[in-house]
Design a protein around this motif. Structure first.
Motif, short mmCIF file in Angstrom:
data_model
loop_
_atom_site.label_atom_id
_atom_site.label_comp_id
_atom_site.label_asym_id
_atom_site.label_seq_id
_atom_site.Cartn_x
_atom_site.Cartn_y
_atom_site.Cartn_z
N ALA A 156 0.70 -1.32 0.10
CA ALA A 156 -0.13 0.17 -0.06
C ALA A 156 0.76 1.18 0.07
O ALA A 156 0.47 2.30 -0.51
N HIS A 199 -8.34 0.82 -4.42
CA HIS A 199 -6.80 0.13 -4.80
C HIS A 199 -7.05 -1.39 -5.19
O HIS A 199 -6.33 -2.07 -6.21
N LEU A 252 -7.53 5.40 -4.00
CA LEU A 252 -7.15 4.63 -2.62
C LEU A 252 -8.30 3.75 -2.26
O LEU A 252 -8.12 2.75 -1.60
N PHE A 258 2.00 1.83 -3.36
CA PHE A 258 0.76 2.31 -4.33
C PHE A 258 0.66 3.98 -4.08
O PHE A 258 0.77 4.66 -5.09
N GLN A 259 0.52 4.28 -2.73
CA GLN A 259 0.53 5.66 -2.17
C GLN A 259 1.58 6.32 -2.65
O GLN A 259 1.37 7.55 -3.40
N TYR A 278 -7.15 -2.20 -8.79
CA TYR A 278 -6.04 -1.97 -9.82
C TYR A 278 -5.22 -3.29 -10.00
O TYR A 278 -4.89 -3.99 -8.94
#
Length: 190
Positions: free
Chosen positions: A2, A45, A42, A5-6, A48
């Motif tokens: 995560a 997510h 977000l 990703f962020q 994705y």
């Protein structure tokens, strides 16, 4: 995962902001659109697919949010191109002529159809491939190519003076009126 990703989303914030300004023509609305896009990305997510193009995925989310906002009846606030919307000109020698040229370019860009502006912004402004742009816009690659070619040609014609630039207050009016669709009833009448 995560955090990565962020961090990737954060790296695309400048590109998202530029695309949002192009779509909304308003810095405040663009900020709201970027925020909505990041929040939705977000929250979604899990949808994705790792290894796919995150930038294209984010642009698709942003475009869909913008279209949904327009469909929901939110008024599209249009503003004059002001100096704060002009790109940073610090590396260019100071002069009013540069600002005038850029304002003329923005007026010509605004004279294009929304589809042409969108494709030009994605392919030229964001350096996305035709395939990525087609995916974002939800149309075939051939449509992207034709919109890009027509947009470039029309932009060149306006900047060369062959076609008049739209007036500064005519931002919401497309460069050409749409052609009426010929239906079977019209063909039968002729």
């Amino acid at each position: 995962m995560a955090d990565t990703f962020q961090n990737q989303i954060v790296s695309f914030l400048p590109a998202l902001k530029a695309f949002a300004v192009m779509l909304t023509r308003n810095r405040v609305s663009a900020d709201d659109l970027v925020n909505d896009t990041v929040l939705r990305a977000l929250r979604k997510h899990h949808l994705y697919a790792d290894g796919t193009n995150l930038k294209a995925w984010l642009f698709t989310i942003m475009r869909n949010i913008h279209i949904n906002n327009l469909r929901a009846g939110q008024r599209r606030r249009l503003v004059e191109v002001s100096d704060d919307l002009l790109p940073n000109l610090a590396s260019v020698a100071p002069g009013q002529e540069d600002v005038l040229v850029l304002k003329e370019l923005f007026r010509a860009f605004d004279g294009l159809s929304e589809n042409q502006r969108e494709v030009l912004m994605l392919v030229v402004g964001q350096d996305l491939s035709y395939e990525e742009t087609a995916q974002i816009c939800g149309c075939p690659i051939g449509t992207v190519r034709s919109r890009l070619a027509r947009g470039r040609r029309e932009l060149g014609r306006m900047l060369d003076g062959e076609v008049p630039l739209p007036a500064a207050n005519d931002r919401a009016v497309p460069a050409r009126a749409p052609r009426p669709r010929i239906t079977s009833d019209m063909r039968a009448a002729s």
